[in-house]
Design a protein around this motif. Structure first.
Motif, PDB file in Angstrom:
ATOM      1  N   GLN A  39      90.942  38.075  75.956  1.00  0.00           N
ATOM      2  CA  GLN A  39      89.831  37.699  76.827  1.00  0.00           C
ATOM      3  C   GLN A  39      88.560  38.480  76.467  1.00  0.00           C
ATOM      4  O   GLN A  39      87.460  37.930  76.504  1.00  0.00           O
ATOM      5  CB  GLN A  39      90.194  37.936  78.285  1.00  0.00           C
ATOM      6  CG  GLN A  39      91.216  36.950  78.826  1.00  0.00           C
ATOM      7  CD  GLN A  39      91.493  37.137  80.300  1.00  0.00           C
ATOM      8  OE1 GLN A  39      91.331  38.229  80.843  1.00  0.00           O
ATOM      9  NE2 GLN A  39      91.924  36.074  80.963  1.00  0.00           N
ATOM     10  N   LYS A  40      88.732  39.747  76.116  1.00  0.00           N
ATOM     11  CA  LYS A  40      87.581  40.557  75.708  1.00  0.00           C
ATOM     12  C   LYS A  40      86.877  39.915  74.517  1.00  0.00           C
ATOM     13  O   LYS A  40      85.650  39.800  74.478  1.00  0.00           O
ATOM     14  CB  LYS A  40      88.035  41.961  75.336  1.00  0.00           C
ATOM     15  CG  LYS A  40      86.913  42.850  74.796  1.00  0.00           C
ATOM     16  CD  LYS A  40      87.455  43.847  73.785  1.00  0.00           C
ATOM     17  CE  LYS A  40      86.328  44.579  73.102  1.00  0.00           C
ATOM     18  NZ  LYS A  40      86.715  45.201  71.840  1.00  0.00           N
ATOM     19  N   LYS A  41      87.654  39.452  73.540  1.00  0.00           N
ATOM     20  CA  LYS A  41      87.087  38.835  72.343  1.00  0.00           C
ATOM     21  C   LYS A  41      86.360  37.535  72.676  1.00  0.00           C
ATOM     22  O   LYS A  41      85.311  37.228  72.092  1.00  0.00           O
ATOM     23  CB  LYS A  41      88.192  38.599  71.307  1.00  0.00           C
ATOM     24  CG  LYS A  41      88.714  39.884  70.673  1.00  0.00           C
ATOM     25  CD  LYS A  41      89.774  39.590  69.617  1.00  0.00           C
ATOM     26  CE  LYS A  41      90.216  40.880  68.930  1.00  0.00           C
ATOM     27  NZ  LYS A  41      91.253  40.638  67.898  1.00  0.00           N
ATOM     28  N   LYS A  42      86.886  36.779  73.632  1.00  0.00           N
ATOM     29  CA  LYS A  42      86.238  35.525  74.035  1.00  0.00           C
ATOM     30  C   LYS A  42      84.902  35.801  74.711  1.00  0.00           C
ATOM     31  O   LYS A  42      83.922  35.086  74.480  1.00  0.00           O
ATOM     32  CB  LYS A  42      87.150  34.740  74.971  1.00  0.00           C
ATOM     33  CG  LYS A  42      88.328  34.072  74.285  1.00  0.00           C
ATOM     34  CD  LYS A  42      89.150  33.253  75.273  1.00  0.00           C
ATOM     35  CE  LYS A  42      90.320  32.566  74.573  1.00  0.00           C
ATOM     36  NZ  LYS A  42      91.135  31.770  75.531  1.00  0.00           N
ATOM     37  N   ILE A  43      84.856  36.840  75.531  1.00  0.00           N
ATOM     38  CA  ILE A  43      83.605  37.197  76.207  1.00  0.00           C
ATOM     39  C   ILE A  43      82.571  37.641  75.179  1.00  0.00           C
ATOM     40  O   ILE A  43      81.408  37.248  75.222  1.00  0.00           O
ATOM     41  CB  ILE A  43      83.855  38.309  77.255  1.00  0.00           C
ATOM     42  CG1 ILE A  43      84.708  37.768  78.402  1.00  0.00           C
ATOM     43  CG2 ILE A  43      82.537  38.853  77.800  1.00  0.00           C
ATOM     44  CD1 ILE A  43      85.202  38.824  79.363  1.00  0.00           C
ATOM     45  N   GLN A  44      83.011  38.463  74.224  1.00  0.00           N
ATOM     46  CA  GLN A  44      82.095  38.948  73.190  1.00  0.00           C
ATOM     47  C   GLN A  44      81.593  37.814  72.300  1.00  0.00           C
ATOM     48  O   GLN A  44      80.467  37.871  71.798  1.00  0.00           O
ATOM     49  CB  GLN A  44      82.797  40.011  72.344  1.00  0.00           C
ATOM     50  CG  GLN A  44      83.023  41.327  73.083  1.00  0.00           C
ATOM     51  CD  GLN A  44      83.763  42.343  72.253  1.00  0.00           C
ATOM     52  OE1 GLN A  44      84.710  42.010  71.536  1.00  0.00           O
ATOM     53  NE2 GLN A  44      83.343  43.602  72.329  1.00  0.00           N
ATOM     54  N   ALA A  45      82.413  36.781  72.110  1.00  0.00           N
ATOM     55  CA  ALA A  45      82.024  35.648  71.264  1.00  0.00           C
ATOM     56  C   ALA A  45      81.235  34.596  72.037  1.00  0.00           C
ATOM     57  O   ALA A  45      80.814  33.594  71.461  1.00  0.00           O
ATOM     58  CB  ALA A  45      83.268  35.015  70.647  1.00  0.00           C
ATOM     59  N   GLY A  46      81.035  34.829  73.336  1.00  0.00           N
ATOM     60  CA  GLY A  46      80.295  33.872  74.152  1.00  0.00           C
ATOM     61  C   GLY A  46      81.105  32.652  74.547  1.00  0.00           C
ATOM     62  O   GLY A  46      80.545  31.651  74.988  1.00  0.00           O
ATOM     63  N   LYS A  47      82.429  32.725  74.416  1.00  0.00           N
ATOM     64  CA  LYS A  47      83.292  31.598  74.746  1.00  0.00           C
ATOM     65  C   LYS A  47      83.822  31.671  76.174  1.00  0.00           C
ATOM     66  O   LYS A  47      84.516  30.759  76.632  1.00  0.00           O
ATOM     67  CB  LYS A  47      84.467  31.535  73.760  1.00  0.00           C
ATOM     68  CG  LYS A  47      84.039  31.277  72.316  1.00  0.00           C
ATOM     69  CD  LYS A  47      85.244  31.245  71.391  1.00  0.00           C
ATOM     70  CE  LYS A  47      84.806  30.971  69.953  1.00  0.00           C
ATOM     71  NZ  LYS A  47      85.972  30.959  69.024  1.00  0.00           N
ATOM     72  N   MET A  48      83.519  32.777  76.867  1.00  0.00           N
ATOM     73  CA  MET A  48      83.966  32.957  78.243  1.00  0.00           C
ATOM     74  C   MET A  48      82.961  33.833  78.971  1.00  0.00           C
ATOM     75  O   MET A  48      82.415  34.767  78.388  1.00  0.00           O
ATOM     76  CB  MET A  48      85.364  33.610  78.271  1.00  0.00           C
ATOM     77  CG  MET A  48      85.875  33.931  79.675  1.00  0.00           C
ATOM     78  SD  MET A  48      87.475  34.803  79.658  1.00  0.00           S
ATOM     79  CE  MET A  48      88.570  33.456  79.236  1.00  0.00           C
ATOM     80  N   ASN A  49      82.692  33.500  80.222  1.00  0.00           N
ATOM     81  CA  ASN A  49      81.835  34.328  81.055  1.00  0.00           C
ATOM     82  C   ASN A  49      82.695  35.256  81.896  1.00  0.00           C
ATOM     83  O   ASN A  49      83.758  34.840  82.392  1.00  0.00           O
ATOM     84  CB  ASN A  49      80.968  33.463  81.975  1.00  0.00           C
ATOM     85  CG  ASN A  49      79.925  32.684  81.200  1.00  0.00           C
ATOM     86  OD1 ASN A  49      79.296  33.211  80.293  1.00  0.00           O
ATOM     87  ND2 ASN A  49      79.761  31.405  81.529  1.00  0.00           N
ATOM     88  N   TRP A  50      82.216  36.480  82.080  1.00  0.00           N
ATOM     89  CA  TRP A  50      83.044  37.451  82.795  1.00  0.00           C
ATOM     90  C   TRP A  50      83.345  37.019  84.218  1.00  0.00           C
ATOM     91  O   TRP A  50      84.396  37.354  84.780  1.00  0.00           O
ATOM     92  CB  TRP A  50      82.393  38.837  82.785  1.00  0.00           C
ATOM     93  CG  TRP A  50      81.074  38.925  83.505  1.00  0.00           C
ATOM     94  CD1 TRP A  50      79.838  38.832  82.963  1.00  0.00           C
ATOM     95  CD2 TRP A  50      80.871  39.142  84.911  1.00  0.00           C
ATOM     96  NE1 TRP A  50      78.865  38.967  83.925  1.00  0.00           N
ATOM     97  CE2 TRP A  50      79.475  39.164  85.136  1.00  0.00           C
ATOM     98  CE3 TRP A  50      81.718  39.316  85.996  1.00  0.00           C
ATOM     99  CZ2 TRP A  50      78.910  39.348  86.397  1.00  0.00           C
ATOM    100  CZ3 TRP A  50      81.170  39.508  87.267  1.00  0.00           C
ATOM    101  CH2 TRP A  50      79.782  39.526  87.453  1.00  0.00           C
ATOM    102  N   HIS A  51      82.453  36.231  84.866  1.00  0.00           N
ATOM    103  CA  HIS A  51      82.684  35.837  86.258  1.00  0.00           C
ATOM    104  C   HIS A  51      83.787  34.790  86.389  1.00  0.00           C
ATOM    105  O   HIS A  51      84.217  34.469  87.494  1.00  0.00           O
ATOM    106  CB  HIS A  51      81.384  35.326  86.903  1.00  0.00           C
ATOM    107  CG  HIS A  51      80.806  34.120  86.252  1.00  0.00           C
ATOM    108  ND1 HIS A  51      79.994  34.183  85.151  1.00  0.00           N
ATOM    109  CD2 HIS A  51      80.935  32.801  86.559  1.00  0.00           C
ATOM    110  CE1 HIS A  51      79.626  32.960  84.801  1.00  0.00           C
ATOM    111  NE2 HIS A  51      80.184  32.103  85.626  1.00  0.00           N
ATOM    112  N   ASN A  52      84.267  34.257  85.252  1.00  0.00           N
ATOM    113  CA  ASN A  52      85.394  33.330  85.284  1.00  0.00           C
ATOM    114  C   ASN A  52      86.739  34.043  85.272  1.00  0.00           C
ATOM    115  O   ASN A  52      87.786  33.409  85.429  1.00  0.00           O
ATOM    116  CB  ASN A  52      85.328  32.366  84.096  1.00  0.00           C
ATOM    117  CG  ASN A  52      84.136  31.437  84.152  1.00  0.00           C
ATOM    118  OD1 ASN A  52      83.419  31.274  83.167  1.00  0.00           O
ATOM    119  ND2 ASN A  52      83.884  30.821  85.309  1.00  0.00           N
TER     120      ASN A  52
END
Length: 203
Positions: A158-171
């Motif tokens: 999940q950390k990698k997805k957030i860093q890649a812009g594929k996930m927002n932390w509020h999700n």
């Protein structure tokens, strides 16, 4: 460096500086600390996971660093990184510096992270932290402050997805849990305001 070779080197150096057989060498599983000298128990320890992914030069310097602590403790009954230890570090062939920086030493990738929405920093965690408590960012505040609440227990994927812009932390479910805890404490925090703005509603 190979574990067996590192242990053999440690024992040779401990013998060279007259620590054997009184002192012992042991491995541990530390993920953030390379070496340790327990002068009360007369034990020098190295992290197996960190040793395996670092160069022989770094491993040898760490061993010599801890041997310097042992010699310092034998002389003074204690050891720190003062001028007394630095003299022993030079004698033992170690860098007379407190420790390596994270840019010098490779460490195992952490399985979990805590994320601060305020400064965008991910802090590595090797153990799961309690989810029924609110934690604050050590970089943003020197003491506990719910205004700078962090989202705990974020898996590496999940950390990698957030860093890649594929996930927002509020999700993240963890973010929702943190927001709920803040709501229960009636804390009108920056985190709560950000979450409310991004997520629209707080459960």
């Amino acid at each position: 460096m190979n574990i067996q070779a590192a242990e053999a080197l440690a024992l040779r150096l401990m013998e060279k500086f007259d620590l054997l057989p009184v002192w012992q060498f042991r491995w541990d599983k530390a993920k953030k600390r390379f070496g340790q000298c327990s002068y009360k128990n007369r034990i020098i320890q190295l992290s197996g996971p960190i040793t395996e992914i670092n160069s022989p030069a770094l491993v040898e310097d760490t061993i010599r660093h801890e041997i310097a602590h042992a010699k310092d403790a034998e002389e003074r009954g204690r050891s720190d990184h003062s001028v007394h230890w630095k003299k022993w570090a030079i004698t033992c062939g170690a860098r007379p510096k407190r420790c390596y920086s994270t840019s010098d030493v490779e460490t195992p990738e952490a399985p979990l992270y805590a994320y601060c929405p305020n400064c965008g920093t991910f802090a590595s965690r090797y153990r799961k932290i309690k989810q029924n408590r609110i934690y604050s960012c050590g970089r943003c505040t020197g003491k506990f402050n719910p205004d700078y609440a962090v989202i705990p227990n974020i898996p590496l994927a999940q950390k990698k997805k957030i860093q890649a812009g594929k996930m927002n932390w509020h999700n993240l479910a963890q973010a929702s849990k943190t927001a709920s805890l803040l709501k229960q404490t009636d804390a009108g925090t920056l985190f709560f305001q950000r979450f409310k703005k991004l997520a629209g509603a707080v459960p």
